[in-house]
Scaffold this motif. Structure first.
Motif, PDB file in Angstrom:
ATOM      1  N   THR A 269      23.825 -11.333  17.720  1.00 42.42           N
ATOM      2  CA  THR A 269      24.721 -10.009  18.258  1.00 42.42           C
ATOM      3  C   THR A 269      24.136  -8.666  17.731  1.00 42.42           C
ATOM      4  OG1 THR A 269      26.024 -10.998  16.553  1.00 42.42           O
ATOM      5  CG2 THR A 269      26.872 -11.298  18.562  1.00 42.42           C
ATOM      6  N   ALA A 270      23.192  -9.003  16.815  1.00 43.60           N
ATOM      7  CA  ALA A 270      22.800  -7.746  16.341  1.00 43.60           C
ATOM      8  C   ALA A 270      22.426  -6.662  17.238  1.00 43.60           C
ATOM      9  CB  ALA A 270      21.747  -7.865  15.264  1.00 43.60           C
ATOM     10  N   CYS A 271      21.731  -7.012  18.333  1.00 41.75           N
ATOM     11  CA  CYS A 271      21.202  -5.861  19.287  1.00 41.75           C
ATOM     12  C   CYS A 271      22.457  -5.259  19.984  1.00 41.75           C
ATOM     13  CB  CYS A 271      20.181  -6.579  20.250  1.00 41.75           C
ATOM     14  SG  CYS A 271      18.736  -6.931  19.375  1.00 41.75           S
ATOM     15  N   SER A 275      23.403  -1.332  19.881  1.00 40.34           N
ATOM     16  CA  SER A 275      22.946  -0.385  21.182  1.00 40.34           C
ATOM     17  C   SER A 275      24.365   0.610  21.444  1.00 40.34           C
ATOM     18  CB  SER A 275      23.088  -1.688  22.462  1.00 40.34           C
ATOM     19  OG  SER A 275      24.549  -2.043  22.591  1.00 40.34           O
ATOM     20  N   PHE A 276      25.337   0.264  20.597  1.00 35.98           N
ATOM     21  CA  PHE A 276      26.324   1.450  20.958  1.00 35.98           C
ATOM     22  C   PHE A 276      26.182   2.634  20.212  1.00 35.98           C
ATOM     23  CE2 PHE A 276      28.994  -2.476  21.598  1.00 35.98           C
ATOM     24  CZ  PHE A 276      28.739  -2.669  23.109  1.00 35.98           C
ATOM     25  N   ILE A 277      25.343   2.507  19.201  1.00 34.96           N
ATOM     26  CA  ILE A 277      24.972   3.602  18.205  1.00 34.96           C
ATOM     27  C   ILE A 277      24.639   4.895  18.813  1.00 34.96           C
ATOM     28  CG2 ILE A 277      23.831   4.496  16.226  1.00 34.96           C
ATOM     29  CD1 ILE A 277      24.035   1.704  14.987  1.00 34.96           C
ATOM     30  N   THR A 278      23.894   4.710  20.017  1.00 38.95           N
ATOM     31  CA  THR A 278      23.287   5.844  20.734  1.00 38.95           C
ATOM     32  C   THR A 278      23.831   6.048  22.198  1.00 38.95           C
ATOM     33  OG1 THR A 278      21.198   4.506  20.956  1.00 38.95           O
ATOM     34  CG2 THR A 278      21.170   6.094  19.188  1.00 38.95           C
ATOM     35  N   CYS A 337      18.730  -5.975  14.123  1.00 37.83           N
ATOM     36  CA  CYS A 337      17.991  -6.141  15.710  1.00 37.83           C
ATOM     37  C   CYS A 337      16.619  -6.389  15.720  1.00 37.83           C
ATOM     38  CB  CYS A 337      18.641  -5.216  16.745  1.00 37.83           C
ATOM     39  SG  CYS A 337      18.034  -5.030  18.363  1.00 37.83           S
ATOM     40  N   ALA A 338      16.087  -7.289  16.154  1.00 39.03           N
ATOM     41  CA  ALA A 338      14.548  -7.577  16.080  1.00 39.03           C
ATOM     42  C   ALA A 338      13.865  -6.946  17.314  1.00 39.03           C
ATOM     43  CB  ALA A 338      14.393  -9.422  16.274  1.00 39.03           C
ATOM     44  N   ALA A 339      14.600  -7.028  18.384  1.00 39.97           N
ATOM     45  CA  ALA A 339      14.011  -6.263  19.667  1.00 39.97           C
ATOM     46  C   ALA A 339      13.756  -4.698  19.425  1.00 39.97           C
ATOM     47  CB  ALA A 339      14.780  -6.686  20.650  1.00 39.97           C
ATOM     48  N   THR A 340      14.768  -3.832  18.759  1.00 46.81           N
ATOM     49  CA  THR A 340      14.592  -2.499  18.883  1.00 46.81           C
ATOM     50  C   THR A 340      15.061  -1.847  17.422  1.00 46.81           C
ATOM     51  OG1 THR A 340      15.846  -2.979  20.834  1.00 46.81           O
ATOM     52  CG2 THR A 340      15.513  -0.705  20.150  1.00 46.81           C
TER      53      THR A 340
END
Ligand code: HEM
Ligand SMILES: *[C@@H]1O[C@H](CO)[C@@H](O)[C@H](O)[C@H]1NC(C)=O
Ligand SMILES: *[C@@H]1O[C@H](CO)[C@@H](O)[C@H](O)[C@H]1NC(C)=O
Length: 361
Positions: A269-271, A275-278, A337-340
């Motif tokens: 769920t980390a990504c 994702s909502f931060i920006t 988040c590993a992806a971003t």
């Protein structure tokens, strides 16, 4: 000449009929899609004036939004499959059977808002189930940058008490929370979408010595700060120490739930969290989508009447971009988040942030 005018009229007719034209005129000349929706304008006026202190995003709004969840999540297809009663979902049972359900441990503190709301529902002759979802939707429309939630009316006023142990606890680990929420139909990412609600939230009962302590620094604003601040390294307990369901928070006057902390850092769920931060508009859209699902748990939405036009359109406003609270730097962020990579936010100027409690009203 004739044909040109004819086509102009024909085009006009098409345009008009393509707009769903509200067919009922309700109090104050307001229009609704159906006569059945008119009563909700009266409920709206009463709530804004007498429950939400003239349209604030304060304590009653926060409690009303929380109540939509604690009523609706009493719904377990798993229990039904086992031949037991699994609850009626968004059925008002938490108000009908307050003497039973508000004693469930996970419902600590909801008795206040249940008893505050009940006379409003009775005065307007609407079902408890509809009322609870309506009050949550109206309340959160008062928050700066808030969503405009769907509102469907027509839930029955007759139901049975929910079984205990269906409402997640802040002390539950992620596997337990995700399993319970999956039973009710929500993926792990949809749990994150539901937790957007915690951007307008405070606690009274996790640490009862500091009632009104917010879960982020801006509990009156439907902004992304919650998603930033939950990812900062915890450094302190805001109250009298470590309580069940609590972990260290990064700011004085702010409390962090064990469950929020873990879901923010879980690979599943980390990504979604980050994702909502920006992307505030993504956050609002995801919340509107997942709340439409929550509000109709236990119901076939096609049997309900869409009265969404009664929900106020939140004031258009540009919220400030998410920031690191004053006194923090990117080195304090526990990005997961590993992806971003975590976005390169700047820090607010000034001395280290301390958060003020949400005043009782
Ligand atoms: C994993 C699921 C969840 C857990 C473990 C959880 C836990 C909590 C806890 C412990 C509090 C503080 C209550 C108090 O001490 O007064 C709280 C507050 C709140 N929760 Fe949740 N929550 C969850 C999901 C949700 C959902 C789905 C919603 C709404 C859609 C929601 C809305 C709120 C709101 C608005 C508050 C603030 C209430 C107030 O300020 O009075 N929560 N939550
Ligand atoms: C809903 O049920 C409650 C009892 O739980 C009752 O007092 C109330 O009058 C009912 N409302 C409607 C609209 O039937
Ligand atoms: C904090 O205060 C609450 C009562 O308000 C009490 O139950 C709890 O044990 C206290 N915790 C600590 C660590 O002192």
């Amino acid at each position: 000449m004739f044909s040109k005018a004819f086509f102009a009229i024909a085009a006009l007719a098409v345009t008009v009929s393509a707009v769903p034209s509200p067919s009922a005129v309700c109090s104050g000349g307001r229009r609704a899609s159906s006569k059945a929706c008119c009563v909700w304008f009266d409920v709206l006026d009463d709530l804004q004036e007498n429950l939400f202190d003239g349209g604030e995003c304060g304590e009653e709004t926060h409690e009303s939004l929380r109540l939509t969840f604690h009523d609706a999540i009493g719904f377990s297809p798993k229990l039904f499959r086992e031949g037991k009663f699994g609850g009626g979902g968004a059925d008002g049972s938490i108000m009908h059977f307050a003497d039973i359900e508000t004693n469930f441990h996970a419902n600590g503190g909801v008795d206040d808002i249940v008893e505050t709301q009940r006379p409003f529902a009775l005065a307007h002759g609407v079902s408890f189930a509809d009322f609870i979802q309506f009050a949550g939707a109206v309340g959160v429309s008062n928050c700066a940058g808030g969503p405009r939630l769907q509102f469907l009316a027509g839930r029955s006023n007759v139901t049975k008490p929910s079984p205990d142990l269906l409402v997640p606890e802040p002390s539950d680990d992620n596997d337990k929370i995700f399993a319970r929420m999956s039973d009710a139909g929500f993926s792990p990412n949809e749990v994150v979408d539901l937790l957007i609600s915690h951007t307008v939230a405070a606690q009274d009962h996790v640490d009862a010595s500091i009632p009104g302590t917010p879960l982020d620094s801006t509990p009156g604003s439907f902004d992304s700060q919650f998603f930033v601040e939950t990812l900062l390294q915890g450094t302190l307990f805001p109250g009298n120490g470590s309580n069940v369901g609590e972990v260290m928070s990064p700011l004085g006057g702010e409390l962090r739930l064990f469950s929020d902390n873990n879901i923010a850092r879980d690979a599943r769920t980390a990504c979604e969290w980050q994702s909502f931060i920006t992307d505030h508009s993504l956050m609002v859209t995801k919340f509107e989508t997942v709340m439409a699902k929550l509000a109709t748990l236990g119901h076939n939405p096609r049997t309900l009447t869409d009265c969404s036009e009664v929900i106020p359109v939140p004031a258009a406003m540009k919220l400030p971009a998410a920031t690191l609270p004053a006194g923090k730097s990117l080195a304090d962020v526990e990005g997961a988040c590993a992806a971003t990579p975590f976005p390169a936010l700047s820090a607010a100027p000034g001395p280290a942030t301390t958060v003020a409690p949400v005043p009782p009203s």
